[in-house]
Design a protein around this motif. Structure first.
Motif, PDB file in Angstrom:
ATOM      1  N   PHE A  24       0.844  -1.203   0.000  1.00  0.00           N
ATOM      2  CA  PHE A  24       0.000   0.000   0.000  1.00  0.00           C
ATOM      3  C   PHE A  24       0.878   1.251   0.000  1.00  0.00           C
ATOM      4  N   MET A  25       0.321   2.374  -0.414  1.00  0.00           N
ATOM      5  CA  MET A  25       1.045   3.651  -0.352  1.00  0.00           C
ATOM      6  C   MET A  25       1.583   3.866   1.064  1.00  0.00           C
ATOM      7  N   GLY A  26       2.812   4.312   1.158  1.00  0.00           N
ATOM      8  CA  GLY A  26       3.373   4.624   2.469  1.00  0.00           C
ATOM      9  C   GLY A  26       3.955   3.436   3.219  1.00  0.00           C
ATOM     10  N   GLY A  28       6.782   2.143   2.428  1.00  0.00           N
ATOM     11  CA  GLY A  28       8.245   2.298   2.377  1.00  0.00           C
ATOM     12  C   GLY A  28       8.938   1.583   1.231  1.00  0.00           C
ATOM     13  N   LYS A  29       8.190   1.305   0.163  1.00  0.00           N
ATOM     14  CA  LYS A  29       8.773   0.565  -0.979  1.00  0.00           C
ATOM     15  C   LYS A  29       9.983   1.291  -1.576  1.00  0.00           C
ATOM     16  N   THR A  30       9.857   2.592  -1.728  1.00  0.00           N
ATOM     17  CA  THR A  30      10.952   3.352  -2.351  1.00  0.00           C
ATOM     18  C   THR A  30      12.179   3.420  -1.444  1.00  0.00           C
ATOM     19  N   THR A  47       8.219   2.206 -10.722  1.00  0.00           N
ATOM     20  CA  THR A  47       7.262   2.239 -11.846  1.00  0.00           C
ATOM     21  C   THR A  47       6.608   3.613 -11.985  1.00  0.00           C
ATOM     22  N   ASP A  48       6.326   4.278 -10.845  1.00  0.00           N
ATOM     23  CA  ASP A  48       5.726   5.619 -10.914  1.00  0.00           C
ATOM     24  C   ASP A  48       6.666   6.582 -11.635  1.00  0.00           C
ATOM     25  N   HIS A  49       7.929   6.506 -11.254  1.00  0.00           N
ATOM     26  CA  HIS A  49       8.925   7.394 -11.844  1.00  0.00           C
ATOM     27  C   HIS A  49       9.070   7.107 -13.346  1.00  0.00           C
ATOM     28  N   ALA A  70      -5.903   5.382 -17.855  1.00  0.00           N
ATOM     29  CA  ALA A  70      -4.739   5.617 -18.717  1.00  0.00           C
ATOM     30  C   ALA A  70      -3.457   5.385 -17.912  1.00  0.00           C
ATOM     31  N   PHE A  71      -3.457   5.846 -16.658  1.00  0.00           N
ATOM     32  CA  PHE A  71      -2.287   5.636 -15.806  1.00  0.00           C
ATOM     33  C   PHE A  71      -2.026   4.138 -15.616  1.00  0.00           C
ATOM     34  N   ARG A  72      -3.096   3.356 -15.404  1.00  0.00           N
ATOM     35  CA  ARG A  72      -2.936   1.909 -15.168  1.00  0.00           C
ATOM     36  C   ARG A  72      -2.320   1.203 -16.391  1.00  0.00           C
ATOM     37  N   LEU A  73      -2.677   1.670 -17.574  1.00  0.00           N
ATOM     38  CA  LEU A  73      -2.097   1.079 -18.789  1.00  0.00           C
ATOM     39  C   LEU A  73      -0.597   1.375 -18.846  1.00  0.00           C
ATOM     40  N   THR A  92       6.933  -0.650  -6.837  1.00  0.00           N
ATOM     41  CA  THR A  92       5.718  -0.508  -7.654  1.00  0.00           C
ATOM     42  C   THR A  92       4.701   0.387  -6.954  1.00  0.00           C
ATOM     43  N   GLY A  93       3.815   0.989  -7.718  1.00  0.00           N
ATOM     44  CA  GLY A  93       2.748   1.795  -7.124  1.00  0.00           C
ATOM     45  C   GLY A  93       1.792   0.887  -6.345  1.00  0.00           C
ATOM     46  N   GLY A  94       1.168   1.451  -5.319  1.00  0.00           N
ATOM     47  CA  GLY A  94       0.304   0.662  -4.439  1.00  0.00           C
ATOM     48  C   GLY A  94      -0.829  -0.061  -5.132  1.00  0.00           C
ATOM     49  N   GLY A  95      -1.272   0.448  -6.293  1.00  0.00           N
ATOM     50  CA  GLY A  95      -2.399  -0.176  -6.986  1.00  0.00           C
ATOM     51  C   GLY A  95      -1.984  -1.113  -8.102  1.00  0.00           C
ATOM     52  N   ALA A  96      -0.681  -1.279  -8.282  1.00  0.00           N
ATOM     53  CA  ALA A  96      -0.190  -2.103  -9.397  1.00  0.00           C
ATOM     54  C   ALA A  96      -0.600  -3.569  -9.263  1.00  0.00           C
ATOM     55  N   ASN A 131       1.240  14.274  -3.495  1.00  0.00           N
ATOM     56  CA  ASN A 131       1.499  13.628  -4.790  1.00  0.00           C
ATOM     57  C   ASN A 131       0.709  12.344  -5.007  1.00  0.00           C
ATOM     58  N   ARG A 132      -0.244  12.074  -4.122  1.00  0.00           N
ATOM     59  CA  ARG A 132      -1.020  10.838  -4.270  1.00  0.00           C
ATOM     60  C   ARG A 132      -2.487  11.196  -4.519  1.00  0.00           C
ATOM     61  N   PRO A 133      -2.880  11.236  -5.795  1.00  0.00           N
ATOM     62  CA  PRO A 133      -4.233  11.696  -6.125  1.00  0.00           C
ATOM     63  C   PRO A 133      -5.348  10.908  -5.458  1.00  0.00           C
ATOM     64  N   LEU A 134      -5.124   9.620  -5.188  1.00  0.00           N
ATOM     65  CA  LEU A 134      -6.199   8.807  -4.601  1.00  0.00           C
ATOM     66  C   LEU A 134      -6.442   9.153  -3.130  1.00  0.00           C
ATOM     67  N   LEU A 135      -5.540   9.936  -2.523  1.00  0.00           N
ATOM     68  CA  LEU A 135      -5.711  10.288  -1.110  1.00  0.00           C
ATOM     69  C   LEU A 135      -6.116  11.749  -0.921  1.00  0.00           C
ATOM     70  N   ALA A 149     -10.662  -2.097   0.803  1.00  0.00           N
ATOM     71  CA  ALA A 149     -10.899  -2.628  -0.545  1.00  0.00           C
ATOM     72  C   ALA A 149      -9.735  -3.492  -1.023  1.00  0.00           C
ATOM     73  N   ARG A 150      -8.535  -3.189  -0.523  1.00  0.00           N
ATOM     74  CA  ARG A 150      -7.348  -3.899  -1.017  1.00  0.00           C
ATOM     75  C   ARG A 150      -6.797  -4.905  -0.008  1.00  0.00           C
ATOM     76  N   ARG A 151      -7.611  -5.221   0.999  1.00  0.00           N
ATOM     77  CA  ARG A 151      -7.135  -6.062   2.102  1.00  0.00           C
ATOM     78  C   ARG A 151      -6.361  -7.310   1.632  1.00  0.00           C
TER      79      ARG A 151
HETATM   80  C1  S3P Z   1      -1.344   4.428  -6.212  1.00  0.00           C
HETATM   81  C2  S3P Z   1      -0.139   4.517  -5.563  1.00  0.00           C
HETATM   82  C3  S3P Z   1       0.914   5.461  -5.951  1.00  0.00           C
HETATM   83  C4  S3P Z   1       0.776   5.812  -7.440  1.00  0.00           C
HETATM   84  C5  S3P Z   1      -0.604   6.301  -7.743  1.00  0.00           C
HETATM   85  C6  S3P Z   1      -1.684   5.261  -7.411  1.00  0.00           C
HETATM   86  C7  S3P Z   1      -2.355   3.458  -5.738  1.00  0.00           C
HETATM   87  O1  S3P Z   1       2.203   4.894  -5.711  1.00  0.00           O
HETATM   88  O2  S3P Z   1       1.082   4.702  -8.240  1.00  0.00           O
HETATM   89  O3  S3P Z   1      -0.809   7.487  -7.021  1.00  0.00           O
HETATM   90  O4  S3P Z   1      -3.305   3.156  -6.478  1.00  0.00           O
HETATM   91  O5  S3P Z   1      -2.202   2.947  -4.604  1.00  0.00           O
HETATM   92  P1  S3P Z   1       2.846   4.714  -4.233  1.00  0.00           P
HETATM   93  O6  S3P Z   1       2.323   3.429  -3.665  1.00  0.00           O
HETATM   94  O7  S3P Z   1       4.313   4.640  -4.518  1.00  0.00           O
HETATM   95  O8  S3P Z   1       2.472   5.905  -3.446  1.00  0.00           O
END
Ligand code: S3P
Length: 183
Positions: A24-26, A28-30, A47-49, A70-73, A92-96, A131-135, A149-151
């Motif tokens: 999940f976001m936060g 500490g993956k990076t 992957t975000d970068h 579009a972002f997911r693609l 990877t991004g949290g939703g990948a 920088n996290r639009p979903l939050l 939702a992502r449990r």
């Molecule tokens: C997302 C997480 C973000 C980024 C985007 C969507 C998500 O990455 O890919 O904002 O759906 O959880 P981080 O997990 O690196 O914040």
């Protein structure tokens, strides 16, 4: 020596092509990924970068101008391209993990490690991030809904690490041991 032999030499005795950090976001993956890549002498990739570089725009702008679909693609493309190589530590991004196609790419591409954290820890870490639009909006509420939702979304990873009580350095060391040790 051809390039394949060269790559093999870099991998040494490691049985994994790459390491893929999910969570999940936060979680500490990076931070963990950068430390681990340095320890292994591997390349750090995010992957975000990768998506941002290709699109020539930041994630919030991509979401706003082109939408999440579009972002997911672009995210899947980034995974596919990075994981075609070897010796990468990939954050990877949290939703990948939400797409089966991505999960398959990850599992075929290396050791998948899920970093986990409690809801309270996540909220603390992402509270002031813009920088996290979903939050966007009420962070506590958004984190709660998305985590619910992502449990089960990260459980496919064979290695699970709780980051609540460990430093990024400790986590990176743990993954390094797994990479270098017996399967
Ligand atoms: C997302 C997480 C973000 C980024 C985007 C969507 C998500 O990455 O890919 O904002 O759906 O959880 P981080 O997990 O690196 O914040």
């Amino acid at each position: 020596m051809n390039s394949q032999e060269n790559t093999k030499k870099e991998r040494g005795t490691c049985m994994y092509k790459n390491v893929v950090l999910v969570g999940f976001m936060g979680t500490g993956k990076t931070s963990v990924g950068k430390i681990l890549a340095k320890k292994m002498g591997w390349v750090f990739a995010d992957t975000d970068h990768y998506v941002e570089e290709k699109a020539g725009a930041a994630i919030p702008q991509i979401f706003e101008a082109e939408g999440e679909q579009a972002f997911r693609l672009m995210e899947t493309e980034a995974l596919r391209e990075i994981l075609a190589g070897e010796c990468h530590v990939v954050s990877t991004g949290g939703g990948a993990v939400l797409k089966e196609e991505n999960r398959k790419l990850m599992l075929a591409g290396g050791l998948v490690v899920a970093l986990t954290a409690s809801e309270a820890t996540i909220v603390e870490r992402v509270r002031y991030d813009v920088n996290r639009p979903l939050l966007k909006g009420n962070v506590e509420e958004k984190v709660h809904i998305l985590m619910e939702a992502r449990r089960a979304a990260y459980t496919f990873a064979p290695l699970q690490i709780d980051t609540d009580i460990m430093s990024a350095e400790q986590i990176a060391r743990l993954i390094e041991e797994r990479l270098k040790g017996p399967a």
